[in-house]
Design an enzyme around this catalytic site. Structure first.
Site, PDB file in Angstrom:
ATOM      1  N   ARG A 197       0.835  -1.206   0.000  1.00  0.00           N
ATOM      2  CA  ARG A 197       0.000   0.000   0.000  1.00  0.00           C
ATOM      3  C   ARG A 197       0.865   1.250   0.000  1.00  0.00           C
ATOM      4  O   ARG A 197       1.786   1.382   0.792  1.00  0.00           O
ATOM      5  CB  ARG A 197      -0.902  -0.011   1.249  1.00  0.00           C
ATOM      6  CG  ARG A 197      -1.665   1.276   1.522  1.00  0.00           C
ATOM      7  CD  ARG A 197      -2.902   1.401   0.664  1.00  0.00           C
ATOM      8  NE  ARG A 197      -3.561   2.677   0.825  1.00  0.00           N
ATOM      9  CZ  ARG A 197      -4.636   2.895   1.579  1.00  0.00           C
ATOM     10  NH1 ARG A 197      -5.182   1.901   2.234  1.00  0.00           N
ATOM     11  NH2 ARG A 197      -5.177   4.082   1.650  1.00  0.00           N
ATOM     12  N   ARG A 210      -5.236   1.416  -4.978  1.00  0.00           N
ATOM     13  CA  ARG A 210      -4.463   0.823  -3.887  1.00  0.00           C
ATOM     14  C   ARG A 210      -4.438  -0.689  -3.993  1.00  0.00           C
ATOM     15  O   ARG A 210      -5.378  -1.302  -4.477  1.00  0.00           O
ATOM     16  CB  ARG A 210      -5.024   1.244  -2.542  1.00  0.00           C
ATOM     17  CG  ARG A 210      -6.471   0.831  -2.364  1.00  0.00           C
ATOM     18  CD  ARG A 210      -7.198   1.599  -1.329  1.00  0.00           C
ATOM     19  NE  ARG A 210      -7.339   2.968  -1.761  1.00  0.00           N
ATOM     20  CZ  ARG A 210      -7.937   3.905  -1.063  1.00  0.00           C
ATOM     21  NH1 ARG A 210      -8.458   3.634   0.085  1.00  0.00           N
ATOM     22  NH2 ARG A 210      -8.030   5.128  -1.517  1.00  0.00           N
ATOM     23  N   ASP A 233      -6.893  -1.843   1.082  1.00  0.00           N
ATOM     24  CA  ASP A 233      -7.456  -0.890   2.032  1.00  0.00           C
ATOM     25  C   ASP A 233      -8.220  -1.697   3.065  1.00  0.00           C
ATOM     26  O   ASP A 233      -9.090  -2.503   2.703  1.00  0.00           O
ATOM     27  CB  ASP A 233      -8.392   0.083   1.308  1.00  0.00           C
ATOM     28  CG  ASP A 233      -8.886   1.209   2.195  1.00  0.00           C
ATOM     29  OD1 ASP A 233      -8.176   1.579   3.146  1.00  0.00           O
ATOM     30  OD2 ASP A 233      -9.986   1.714   1.936  1.00  0.00           O
ATOM     31  N   ASP A 255     -10.435  -1.138   6.563  1.00  0.00           N
ATOM     32  CA  ASP A 255     -11.090  -0.146   7.412  1.00  0.00           C
ATOM     33  C   ASP A 255     -11.878  -0.821   8.518  1.00  0.00           C
ATOM     34  O   ASP A 255     -12.618  -1.782   8.261  1.00  0.00           O
ATOM     35  CB  ASP A 255     -12.077   0.707   6.592  1.00  0.00           C
ATOM     36  CG  ASP A 255     -11.384   1.611   5.594  1.00  0.00           C
ATOM     37  OD1 ASP A 255     -10.306   2.134   5.914  1.00  0.00           O
ATOM     38  OD2 ASP A 255     -11.934   1.795   4.489  1.00  0.00           O
TER      39      ASP A 255
END
Length: 165
Positions: A82, A91, A94, A96
């Site tokens: 990343r 990317r 990711d 989250d």
């Protein structure tokens, strides 16, 4: 242990493999067990001109503190190449934190529930595969209400065999 939901996305360097590698890395975190993974979905990028994203949600049971988990997720992202060059840019990975038990978290580095999950079909529909139908978020919103307000548009659920190879 708390139930934590992690949103995952990739649109570079074999995105489906990036997600599978991330799931393996999540399973190796201390005090953490992967309790489930949604199907993989493809979605359009938020910015024009980027490749489509492959997205999923993982459910974790973990004893890690929120910021410790965030640090671990960012280390996994970095290990998978990343680079943070532009906001919402392409990317390799990711990760989250969408929900962390029933906690409301408002730290400079971490906002939970994830501040834009209610707008993103590529988060809500995979989450709905794993979360109880009547899930009430810590801010009082129900997942079912969020789904009704966020149509399944621009989203493609990949066949399970393709998601999990």
């Amino acid at each position: 242990m708390e139930r934590i939901y992690i949103g995952m996305g990739s649109n570079l360097a074999a995105p489906d493999q990036q997600l599978r590698s991330a799931i393996e890395a999540l399973a190796q975190l201390p005090g953490t067990c992967v309790a489930g993974v949604s199907a993989f979905y493809q979605s359009d990028s938020l910015l024009p001109g980027q490749p489509r994203y492959t997205n999923a949600v993982a459910a974790l049971d973990s004893s890690l503190a929120p910021l410790d988990l965030l640090d671990a997720l960012q280390a996994i992202e970095n290990d998978q190449g990343r680079e943070r060059l532009e906001r919402w840019g392409p990317r390799t990975l990711d990760l989250d934190i969408l929900l962390f038990g029933d906690r409301l978290i408002d730290e400079p580095r971490l906002k939970v529930p994830h501040y834009q999950m209610h707008l993103r079909a590529f988060v809500l529909y995979p989450l709905a595969e794993l979360a109880p139908a009547a899930l009430q978020l810590p801010d009082g919103k129900r997942l079912s209400t969020l789904l009704e307000a966020c149509p399944f548009v621009g989203l493609e659920r990949l066949p399970v065999a393709e998601s999990r190879q």
